[in-house]
Design an enzyme around this catalytic site. Structure first.
Site, PDB file in Angstrom:
ATOM      1  N   LYS A 105       1.571   4.303  29.345  1.00  0.00           N
ATOM      2  CA  LYS A 105       0.277   4.601  28.777  1.00  0.00           C
ATOM      3  C   LYS A 105       0.310   4.276  27.286  1.00  0.00           C
ATOM      4  CE  LYS A 105      -0.965   8.732  27.245  1.00  0.00           C
ATOM      5  NZ  LYS A 105      -0.459   9.356  26.020  1.00  0.00           N
ATOM      6  N   HIS A 159      -3.059  12.388  32.028  1.00  0.00           N
ATOM      7  CA  HIS A 159      -2.371  13.591  32.511  1.00  0.00           C
ATOM      8  C   HIS A 159      -3.323  14.623  33.160  1.00  0.00           C
ATOM      9  CE1 HIS A 159       0.618  11.659  30.192  1.00  0.00           C
ATOM     10  NE2 HIS A 159       0.388  12.245  29.042  1.00  0.00           N
ATOM     11  N   LYS A 201      -4.098  20.046  20.541  1.00  0.00           N
ATOM     12  CA  LYS A 201      -2.895  20.143  19.689  1.00  0.00           C
ATOM     13  C   LYS A 201      -3.060  21.374  18.805  1.00  0.00           C
ATOM     14  CE  LYS A 201      -1.226  15.756  20.273  1.00  0.00           C
ATOM     15  NZ  LYS A 201      -0.194  15.645  21.294  1.00  0.00           N
ATOM     16  N   ASP A 260       2.843   7.628  34.641  1.00  0.00           N
ATOM     17  CA  ASP A 260       2.285   8.804  33.962  1.00  0.00           C
ATOM     18  C   ASP A 260       3.358   9.866  34.104  1.00  0.00           C
ATOM     19  OD1 ASP A 260       1.096  11.359  33.500  1.00  0.00           O
ATOM     20  OD2 ASP A 260      -0.866  10.405  33.676  1.00  0.00           O
ATOM     21  N   HIS A 261       4.011  10.213  32.995  1.00  0.00           N
ATOM     22  CA  HIS A 261       5.209  11.055  33.141  1.00  0.00           C
ATOM     23  C   HIS A 261       4.887  12.444  33.714  1.00  0.00           C
ATOM     24  CE1 HIS A 261       4.059  12.687  29.181  1.00  0.00           C
ATOM     25  NE2 HIS A 261       4.877  13.689  29.417  1.00  0.00           N
ATOM     26  N   ASP A 266      -5.832  10.342  24.898  1.00  0.00           N
ATOM     27  CA  ASP A 266      -4.410  10.679  24.870  1.00  0.00           C
ATOM     28  C   ASP A 266      -3.991  11.551  26.064  1.00  0.00           C
ATOM     29  OD1 ASP A 266      -1.884  10.567  23.479  1.00  0.00           O
ATOM     30  OD2 ASP A 266      -2.152  12.692  23.013  1.00  0.00           O
ATOM     31  N   ARG A 288      13.124  -7.252  18.546  1.00  0.00           N
ATOM     32  CA  ARG A 288      13.383  -8.180  17.430  1.00  0.00           C
ATOM     33  C   ARG A 288      14.596  -7.802  16.595  1.00  0.00           C
ATOM     34  NH1 ARG A 288       7.716  -9.199  14.608  1.00  0.00           N
ATOM     35  NH2 ARG A 288       8.065  -6.976  14.354  1.00  0.00           N
TER      36      ARG A 288
END
Ligand code: BG6
Length: 511
Positions: free
Chosen positions: A173, A265, A355, A202-203, A260, A68
């Site tokens: 994802k 992964h 994390k 999926d990297h 996540d 946009r």
């Protein structure tokens, strides 16, 4: 031949060791939806620039951004120049190369909610392609709620039609938020695109060291005889991150670590570790074998799920912007899965991610069984010897380490734990490509081996959904906390010890 209307990105000079241009004669247009977002500026465009610089981006590739923000071509190029200089990995931009690359970047302002903007996009693409057969790659780099509207609009405007060249769509994802939404998204995609046109990225599968697991297992014979329940006690797959949720609190608080990291992964890493050798290296054969692993994972009843995992939340998470007060979202998780097939029955796979942990390390630890007889305990009855381990270090400091016992020189049978190692950085001088680089090339070539198939994502959700439901249940005790820089909550250690095992808690084993 590239279109006269669009300067093409010519291959740059080939640096030593790089493969020559891929010989893809048809030109390519990559259309990025979500062109002003982070993914585009931090990952996609730097990856394409790196390919161009290495001389591996097919000739005649053009990039068209759609979003946009009212940019002109020149404004978008200027903003990408800055971000690419930051994110393309170390070296300053190569001016000559950037210029060549930038000339093939275009921008089309548009609103995903306005069908007429897709008609305008179609006309712009036709003008750029000037009637030449072209492979188009539509990349969904938007927020997930826009996936379905983009797909619908591409369908309505005839842009999925392959009459004038392949049409492919890349879906990032998160692919749904549970089994039901993933099924709905698949159904929606299949209403417009056929499965061979859909690339669910999926990297993790683009990482060199993940692809190397396939080489390790299937280009060598020495590992295969021991790669099974007879010799392996258990497998640990850990993706530990030092970072906290930061600016992503709003998203993360609704996702949590299971959505996540685990559904995508972690399960991908499990699949490549546990799969059987495919009969050949193509998308159908590879993905068939991966899906069979998921099919073999023992389903757990609601009562069993709580005992098959541990969750945790780092201290201070509740103060992160965007996080709901009193949130019970897990920032750490560990689960145990059983793969019920002839190779793996009785070998638990422990998956763990979090994390704000001690360090950034992604590793797969294959822990072998103890020898049947302990000959060197020196008469001690309570003797514990470390097991043999194969540690596959996915990142950082990519490589492999094999741990085993060696006799210490000198008198008697004193043993020491030693290792053999292979390190990418010592073995190969070249920079390791970022995960998006090979994956983008694969999409352009139409090779879906490293992309998830529809049944694969649905099966993954089927495995993770019960954990999500159990952990969200009101019957769960309050979530345990862990301090920043730890390997998760104490409950995780206790849970592992109760199973007679220990986590392999080492920051990258390779230097
Ligand atoms: C993403 C997750 O898919 O992967 C992030 O959304 C996570 O939360 C990231 O940080 C990890 O990727 P990598 O390549 O840095 O290990």
């Amino acid at each position: 031949m590239p279109s006269p209307a669009t300067p093409d990105i010519q291959s740059g000079s080939h640096e030593a060791g790089n493969p020559p241009s891929l010989g893809l004669s048809m030109s390519h247009t990559i259309i990025i939806f979500g062109a002003s977002g982070d993914l585009t500026s931090r990952k996609l465009v730097p990856a394409l620039y790196n390919l161009c610089r290495a001389g591996t981006l097919p000739q005649g590739t053009r990039i068209v951004g759609f979003s946009r923000t009212p940019h002109s071509d020149a404004e978008w190029r200027a903003s990408l120049r800055e971000s690419t200089a930051t994110y393309a990995g170390g070296e300053p931009l190569n001016e000559e190369c950037w210029q060549r690359f930038a000339d093939a970047i275009h921008y089309q302002p548009g609103d995903i909610d306005r069908p007429e903007d897709f008609a305008t996009l179609a006309r712009r693409l036709e003008a750029l392609e000037a009637g030449e057969p072209t492979t188009r790659v539509y990349y969904l780099a938007t927020a997930p709620q826009f996936y379905e509207p983009v797909v619908t609009a591409l369908g309505v405007t005839g842009q999925a039609d392959e009459a004038t060249g392949p049409r492919r769509i890349v879906v990032e994802k998160p692919f749904g938020t549970d089994l039901q939404t993933a099924r709905a998204l698949n159904a929606h995609l299949h209403g417009v695109f056929r499965e061979h046109q859909v690339f669910r990225i999926d990297h993790y599968l683009g990482k060199e060291s993940v692809q190397n697991i396939l080489a390790l297992r299937f280009a060598n014979t020495i590992f295969e005889p021991v790669w099974n329940r007879r010799y392996i006690d258990h497998v640990q797959i850990t993706v530990a991150e030092e970072v906290m949720v930061g600016r992503r609190g709003g998203y993360y608080d609704t996702a949590g670590v299971l959505r996540d990291m685990f559904q995508n992964h972690l399960l991908q890493l499990l699949m490549v570790t546990a799969m059987e050798a495919p009969v050949r290296f193509n998308a159908t054969a590879v993905r068939n074998e991966k899906v069979k692993v998921l099919e073999a994972i023992r389903p757990l009843g609601l009562g069993e799920v709580a005992a098959a995992g541990v969750r945790g939340q780092y201290e201070g998470y509740l103060k992160e912007p965007g996080v709901a007060s009193g949130s019970q979202t897990a920032t750490f998780g560990a689960i145990r899965l059983e793969v019920d097939n002839w190779r793996w029955q009785g070998v638990p796979f422990y998956l763990r991610s979090g994390k704000a942990m001690s360090c950034r390390t992604t590793q797969i630890v294959i822990e072998f069984r103890q020898p049947p007889l302990e000959l060197f305990a020196g008469g001690r009855s309570s003797f514990h010897r470390e097991a043999n381990r194969l540690v596959i270090q996915i990142q950082p400091a990519e490589g492999i380490q094999l741990h085993f016992h060696t006799k210490v020189p000198g008198e008697g049978m004193r043993l020491r734990y030693t290792d053999l190692e292979f390190s990418y950085s010592k073995e190969f001088a070249d920079r390791l490509p970022e995960a998006y680089e090979p994956l983008l090339l694969d999409v352009m070539q139409g090779d879906a081996s490293l992309f998830a198939r529809a049944d694969e994502v649905e099966k993954s959700w089927e495995i993770i959904d019960p954990f999500i439901r159990a952990w969200a249940s009101v019957d769960m005790p309050q979530i345990p906390h862990y301090q920043l820089g730890e390997w998760g909550p104490i409950e995780s250690f206790e849970w592992m010890q109760a199973q007679g095992r220990n986590w392999f808690d080492q920051c990258p084993v390779l230097g």
